[in-house]
Scaffold this motif. Structure first.
Motif, mmCIF file in Angstrom:
data_model
loop_
_atom_site.group_PDB
_atom_site.id
_atom_site.type_symbol
_atom_site.label_atom_id
_atom_site.label_comp_id
_atom_site.label_asym_id
_atom_site.label_seq_id
_atom_site.Cartn_x
_atom_site.Cartn_y
_atom_site.Cartn_z
ATOM 1 N N UNK A 4 53.276 22.690 -53.782
ATOM 2 C CA UNK A 4 52.958 21.913 -54.757
ATOM 3 C C UNK A 4 51.980 21.192 -55.080
ATOM 4 N N UNK A 5 51.505 20.410 -54.026
ATOM 5 C CA UNK A 5 50.235 19.583 -54.221
ATOM 6 C C UNK A 5 48.959 20.656 -54.529
ATOM 7 N N UNK A 6 48.985 21.709 -54.072
ATOM 8 C CA UNK A 6 47.883 22.516 -54.561
ATOM 9 C C UNK A 6 47.997 22.943 -56.124
ATOM 10 N N UNK A 21 47.322 19.779 -41.221
ATOM 11 C CA UNK A 21 46.057 19.739 -40.996
ATOM 12 C C UNK A 21 45.963 19.425 -42.748
ATOM 13 N N UNK A 22 46.267 20.350 -43.614
ATOM 14 C CA UNK A 22 46.387 19.819 -44.902
ATOM 15 C C UNK A 22 46.727 18.551 -45.488
ATOM 16 N N UNK A 23 47.867 17.811 -44.679
ATOM 17 C CA UNK A 23 48.018 16.791 -44.962
ATOM 18 C C UNK A 23 47.010 15.595 -44.962
ATOM 19 N N UNK A 42 53.245 12.047 -45.501
ATOM 20 C CA UNK A 42 51.976 11.985 -45.969
ATOM 21 C C UNK A 42 51.977 12.914 -47.145
ATOM 22 N N UNK A 43 52.440 14.124 -47.109
ATOM 23 C CA UNK A 43 52.525 14.868 -48.326
ATOM 24 C C UNK A 43 53.173 14.405 -49.388
ATOM 25 N N UNK A 44 54.365 13.716 -49.289
ATOM 26 C CA UNK A 44 55.272 13.227 -50.123
ATOM 27 C C UNK A 44 54.298 11.839 -50.972
ATOM 28 N N UNK A 45 53.529 11.245 -50.024
ATOM 29 C CA UNK A 45 52.743 9.971 -50.751
ATOM 30 C C UNK A 45 51.529 10.607 -51.427
ATOM 31 N N UNK A 46 51.118 11.733 -50.996
ATOM 32 C CA UNK A 46 49.745 12.227 -51.583
ATOM 33 C C UNK A 46 50.146 12.946 -52.989
#
Length: 186
Positions: free
Chosen positions: A111-113, A142-144, A170-174
């Motif tokens: 989703x982030x990408x 690592x991505x996070x 971390x990913x949710x925050x990003x």
């Protein structure tokens, strides 16, 4: 400090600071500054560290270095204060994930990408980077950390992400930050 880290294959920590412990007493020439103690700071308790690479040594003694952060550490006991701090540290690891957690993490990474590709539409360099095998095949944990480095966030935010022991958090925050950025850009 740099020389000792390179010569003895020691990790160098890169951290945010909590406060100034000691200020340099007066303005100094470059030569004095390179050969005396400068302002010292109390480091934050959680930081990144890695091996030091000397990229270039300038004629005046300054060095251009790169610290390849490979590990997240938590400060322990201070072993040396001057001329620079040396600390005993422990690695700070993320919470373990089950199969469902791993799947959710990978979905968040995807989703982030996709969101970053949408936000950077029209920027060919950003698109090429985000579509590269390096970014597409990076493990989600690592991505996070790596994706947070792309966003240029305030120190308090990057420190908060560094202290999180949940890659999903971390990913949710990003993702929330990217969505906010995307809305501001629209």
């Amino acid at each position: 400090m740099v020389r000792q880290c390179i010569d003895q294959n020691l990790l160098m920590g890169v951290c945010h600071t909590e406060k100034v412990l000691h200020r340099k007493e007066r303005e100094q020439t470059l030569e004095e500054a390179l050969n005396s103690n400068q302002t010292t700071y109390k480091p934050r308790g959680i930081f990144s560290a890695g091996p030091v690479e000397l990229l270039e040594e300038l004629e005046d003694g300054r060095m251009l270095i790169q610290v390849n952060n490979e590990v997240r550490l938590q400060l322990g006991e201070e072993k040396q204060t001057l001329p620079f701090g040396i600390w005993a540290c422990e690695e700070l690891v993320d919470e373990a994930l089950d199969e469902t957690g791993e799947l959710a993490l990978n979905q968040s990474q995807s989703k982030i990408l996709q969101r970053l590709l949408a936000v950077t539409h029209g920027n060919e360099d950003a698109q090429d980077m985000l579509n590269s095998i390096h970014w597409r095949s990076m493990p989600a944990q690592t991505f996070s950390f790596a994706v947070a480095g792309l966003l240029g966030m305030p120190p308090e935010t990057s420190q908060a992400l560094l202290e999180m022991t949940s890659a999903q958090m971390r990913l949710d925050t990003v993702l929330e930050m990217i969505n906010t950025m995307g809305t501001a850009l629209s």
